[in-house]
Design a protein around this motif. Structure first.
Motif, PDB file in Angstrom:
ATOM      1  N   UNK A  44       0.830  -1.205   0.000  1.00 26.32           N
ATOM      2  CA  UNK A  44       0.000   0.000   0.000  1.00 26.32           C
ATOM      3  C   UNK A  44       0.866   1.256   0.000  1.00 26.32           C
ATOM      4  N   UNK A  45       1.883   1.306   0.854  1.00 23.71           N
ATOM      5  CA  UNK A  45       2.745   2.484   0.932  1.00 23.71           C
ATOM      6  C   UNK A  45       3.491   2.712  -0.384  1.00 23.71           C
ATOM      7  N   UNK A  46       3.894   1.627  -1.022  1.00 24.41           N
ATOM      8  CA  UNK A  46       4.570   1.731  -2.332  1.00 24.41           C
ATOM      9  C   UNK A  46       3.624   2.310  -3.381  1.00 24.41           C
ATOM     10  N   UNK A  47       2.392   1.814  -3.403  1.00 26.81           N
ATOM     11  CA  UNK A  47       1.391   2.308  -4.363  1.00 26.81           C
ATOM     12  C   UNK A  47       1.061   3.779  -4.079  1.00 26.81           C
ATOM     13  N   UNK A  48       0.907   4.120  -2.808  1.00 29.57           N
ATOM     14  CA  UNK A  48       0.586   5.497  -2.438  1.00 29.57           C
ATOM     15  C   UNK A  48       1.715   6.434  -2.823  1.00 29.57           C
ATOM     16  N   UNK A  49       2.947   6.002  -2.622  1.00 33.81           N
ATOM     17  CA  UNK A  49       4.113   6.819  -2.980  1.00 33.81           C
ATOM     18  C   UNK A  49       4.177   7.011  -4.484  1.00 33.81           C
ATOM     19  N   UNK A  50       3.906   5.948  -5.239  1.00 34.46           N
ATOM     20  CA  UNK A  50       3.944   6.045  -6.709  1.00 34.46           C
ATOM     21  C   UNK A  50       2.873   7.007  -7.224  1.00 34.46           C
ATOM     22  N   UNK A  51       1.691   6.991  -6.622  1.00 42.48           N
ATOM     23  CA  UNK A  51       0.641   7.883  -7.094  1.00 42.48           C
ATOM     24  C   UNK A  51       0.919   9.332  -6.692  1.00 42.48           C
ATOM     25  N   UNK A  52       1.651   9.549  -5.611  1.00 46.08           N
ATOM     26  CA  UNK A  52       2.020  10.912  -5.209  1.00 46.08           C
ATOM     27  C   UNK A  52       3.122  11.474  -6.075  1.00 46.08           C
ATOM     28  N   UNK A  53       3.936  10.610  -6.682  1.00 44.16           N
ATOM     29  CA  UNK A  53       5.042  11.067  -7.539  1.00 44.16           C
ATOM     30  C   UNK A  53       4.543  11.540  -8.896  1.00 44.16           C
ATOM     31  N   UNK A  54       3.319  11.195  -9.269  1.00 43.29           N
ATOM     32  CA  UNK A  54       2.791  11.602 -10.592  1.00 43.29           C
ATOM     33  C   UNK A  54       2.471  13.037 -10.653  1.00 43.29           C
TER      34      UNK A  54
END
Length: 116
Positions: free
Chosen positions: A106-116
Motif C-alpha cells: 500500500x505504501x509503495x502504491x501510495x508513494x507512486x501515485x504521489x510522484x505523478x
C-alpha cells in the motif's frame, strides 16, 4: 459480516452518495433550454474574413469558459472528494488487516501515485 467488509461497503456507499449530485445535475440539464447560456455579440465582425472569424471564436470560447467554470469547479470538487474518500477507505482497510506485506505494498502504491 467482517468489520473490513462493512467498512468497504460503507465507503462505497459514501462514494455513491457523493456521485448522486452529479447524476441529478446531468439529468436536470437534459433540455437545451435549461443549460446556462450567454449571448455573444458579433454584429461588429466581418465573418467573411479570417480575423472576424477568429475574433468571434475567441468570444464564444470566453463565454463558454465563463458559463461552464462553476460546473467545472463543482465536478472537480466531487472528483477530489471521491478520491479522498477512496484513499481513506483503502488506508483504513489496510491498517485493519495489519499485515506487513500488505502495508508495504500500500505504501509503495501510495508513494507512486504521489510522484505523478
Amino acid at each position: 459480516m467482517s468489520s473490513l467488509k462493512l467498512k468497504f461497503i460503507l465507503a462505497c456507499s459514501l462514494a455513491g452518495l457523493l456521485a448522486g449530485p452529479v447524476s441529478s445535475l446531468a439529468a436536470s440539464t437534459g433540455r437545451l433550454d435549461d443549460l446556462p447560456s450567454r449571448k455573444v455579440k458579433y454584429g461588429d465582425l466581418d465573418l467573411n474574413r479570417d480575423a472576424g472569424v477568429a475574433a468571434l471564436y475567441s468570444r464564444i470560447k470566453t463565454a463558454a469558459r465563463e458559463v461552464c467554470q462553476p460546473m467545472d469547479i463543482f465536478f472537480l470538487n466531487l472528483v477530489r472528494q471521491q478520491y479522498s474518500c477512496s484513499q481513506g477507505a483503502i488506508a483504513r482497510a489496510v491498517a485493519d488487516v495489519n499485515a506487513p506485506l500488505l502495508t508495504s505494498y500500500f505504501l509503495e502504491k501510495a508513494s507512486a501515485s504521489n510522484d505523478r
